[in-house]
Design a protein around this motif. Sequence first.
Motif, PDB file in Angstrom:
ATOM      1  N   VAL A 160       2.771  -0.697  -6.054  1.00 36.49           N
ATOM      2  CA  VAL A 160       2.150   0.210  -5.055  1.00 36.49           C
ATOM      3  C   VAL A 160       0.926   0.619  -5.248  1.00 36.49           C
ATOM      4  CG1 VAL A 160       2.894   2.139  -3.355  1.00 36.49           C
ATOM      5  CG2 VAL A 160       4.486   1.174  -4.652  1.00 36.49           C
ATOM      6  N   SER A 161      -0.213   0.365  -4.362  1.00 37.00           N
ATOM      7  CA  SER A 161      -1.389   0.276  -4.767  1.00 37.00           C
ATOM      8  C   SER A 161      -2.457  -0.035  -3.405  1.00 37.00           C
ATOM      9  CB  SER A 161      -2.039  -0.439  -5.883  1.00 37.00           C
ATOM     10  OG  SER A 161      -3.357  -0.338  -6.031  1.00 37.00           O
ATOM     11  N   SER A 162      -3.533   0.926  -3.562  1.00 38.61           N
ATOM     12  CA  SER A 162      -4.325   0.531  -2.289  1.00 38.61           C
ATOM     13  C   SER A 162      -5.571  -0.002  -2.736  1.00 38.61           C
ATOM     14  CB  SER A 162      -4.962   2.031  -1.714  1.00 38.61           C
ATOM     15  OG  SER A 162      -5.427   2.643  -2.668  1.00 38.61           O
ATOM     16  N   THR A 186       5.576   2.223  -8.679  1.00 39.37           N
ATOM     17  CA  THR A 186       5.362   1.021  -9.318  1.00 39.37           C
ATOM     18  C   THR A 186       6.170   0.495 -10.572  1.00 39.37           C
ATOM     19  OG1 THR A 186       3.073   1.131  -8.447  1.00 39.37           O
ATOM     20  CG2 THR A 186       3.631  -0.416 -10.401  1.00 39.37           C
ATOM     21  N   ALA A 187       6.895  -0.348 -10.567  1.00 35.44           N
ATOM     22  CA  ALA A 187       7.703  -0.709 -11.754  1.00 35.44           C
ATOM     23  C   ALA A 187       8.248  -2.351 -11.462  1.00 35.44           C
ATOM     24  CB  ALA A 187       8.880   0.197 -11.831  1.00 35.44           C
ATOM     25  N   VAL A 188       9.147  -2.763 -12.786  1.00 38.72           N
ATOM     26  CA  VAL A 188       9.741  -3.721 -12.359  1.00 38.72           C
ATOM     27  C   VAL A 188      11.236  -3.386 -11.926  1.00 38.72           C
ATOM     28  CG1 VAL A 188      10.777  -5.766 -13.551  1.00 38.72           C
ATOM     29  CG2 VAL A 188       8.533  -5.181 -13.979  1.00 38.72           C
ATOM     30  N   TYR A 189      11.708  -3.923 -10.974  1.00 41.11           N
ATOM     31  CA  TYR A 189      13.189  -3.359 -10.399  1.00 41.11           C
ATOM     32  C   TYR A 189      14.067  -4.424 -10.812  1.00 41.11           C
ATOM     33  CZ  TYR A 189      10.985   0.653  -7.944  1.00 41.11           C
ATOM     34  OH  TYR A 189      10.363   1.671  -7.706  1.00 41.11           O
ATOM     35  N   TYR A 190      15.096  -3.797 -11.360  1.00 42.93           N
ATOM     36  CA  TYR A 190      16.262  -4.869 -11.765  1.00 42.93           C
ATOM     37  C   TYR A 190      17.643  -4.274 -11.136  1.00 42.93           C
ATOM     38  CZ  TYR A 190      13.443  -5.570 -15.882  1.00 42.93           C
ATOM     39  OH  TYR A 190      12.297  -5.959 -16.769  1.00 42.93           O
ATOM     40  N   GLN A 250       0.763  -1.148  -0.050  1.00 45.25           N
ATOM     41  CA  GLN A 250      -0.010  -0.001   0.025  1.00 45.25           C
ATOM     42  C   GLN A 250       0.912   1.452  -0.202  1.00 45.25           C
ATOM     43  OE1 GLN A 250      -2.550  -0.277   3.262  1.00 45.25           O
ATOM     44  NE2 GLN A 250      -4.082  -1.576   2.208  1.00 45.25           N
ATOM     45  N   PRO A 251       0.400   2.423  -0.437  1.00 45.00           N
ATOM     46  CA  PRO A 251       1.111   3.496  -0.340  1.00 45.00           C
ATOM     47  C   PRO A 251       1.303   3.986   0.968  1.00 45.00           C
ATOM     48  CG  PRO A 251      -0.804   4.047  -1.752  1.00 45.00           C
ATOM     49  CD  PRO A 251      -0.845   2.521  -1.235  1.00 45.00           C
ATOM     50  N   GLY A 252       2.886   4.387   1.101  1.00 46.85           N
ATOM     51  CA  GLY A 252       3.529   4.456   2.681  1.00 46.85           C
ATOM     52  C   GLY A 252       3.936   3.209   3.188  1.00 46.85           C
ATOM     53  N   GLY A 253       4.006   2.311   2.635  1.00 47.34           N
ATOM     54  CA  GLY A 253       4.302   1.123   2.971  1.00 47.34           C
ATOM     55  C   GLY A 253       5.990   0.836   2.450  1.00 47.34           C
TER      56      GLY A 253
END
Length: 129
Positions: free
Chosen positions: A127-129, A90-94, A13-16
């Motif tokens: 990242v989403s509620s 929000t993304a794919v992290y490499y 969630q946002p803020g997490g």
Amino acid sequence: QVQLVETGGGLVQPGGSLRLSCAASGRTFSRYTMGWFRQAPGKEREFVAVISWSVGSIYIDSVKGRFTISRDNAKNTVYLRMDSLKPEDTAVYYCAADRWPYYTGNLNARTSEADFGSWGQGTQVTVSS
């Protein structure tokens, strides 16, 4: 070549917070500058953070004060701690390893994908509620 495997992504969630890990194998991890990049849907892959093989790290402005890159050479692992997460994270992290060992230049000049020769498969962060 070094092999890199990212873990730790997920839905938050946002803020997490989340901590991404990148385990390296195949060559002497401690000699290489390591970086994190991300690619959001419909966008190009962008630099997030880089940590030197010796001392020092830098971040893209949008994550300064929220993200922390670190490494544990005994475990051949680089981490990306992400706090106060936002939907735009929000993304794919490499994770990626420098093409050359013992880079001694300015880290601000080490933010291009072309500087990194080994890449992991990526881990999704949403990242989403």
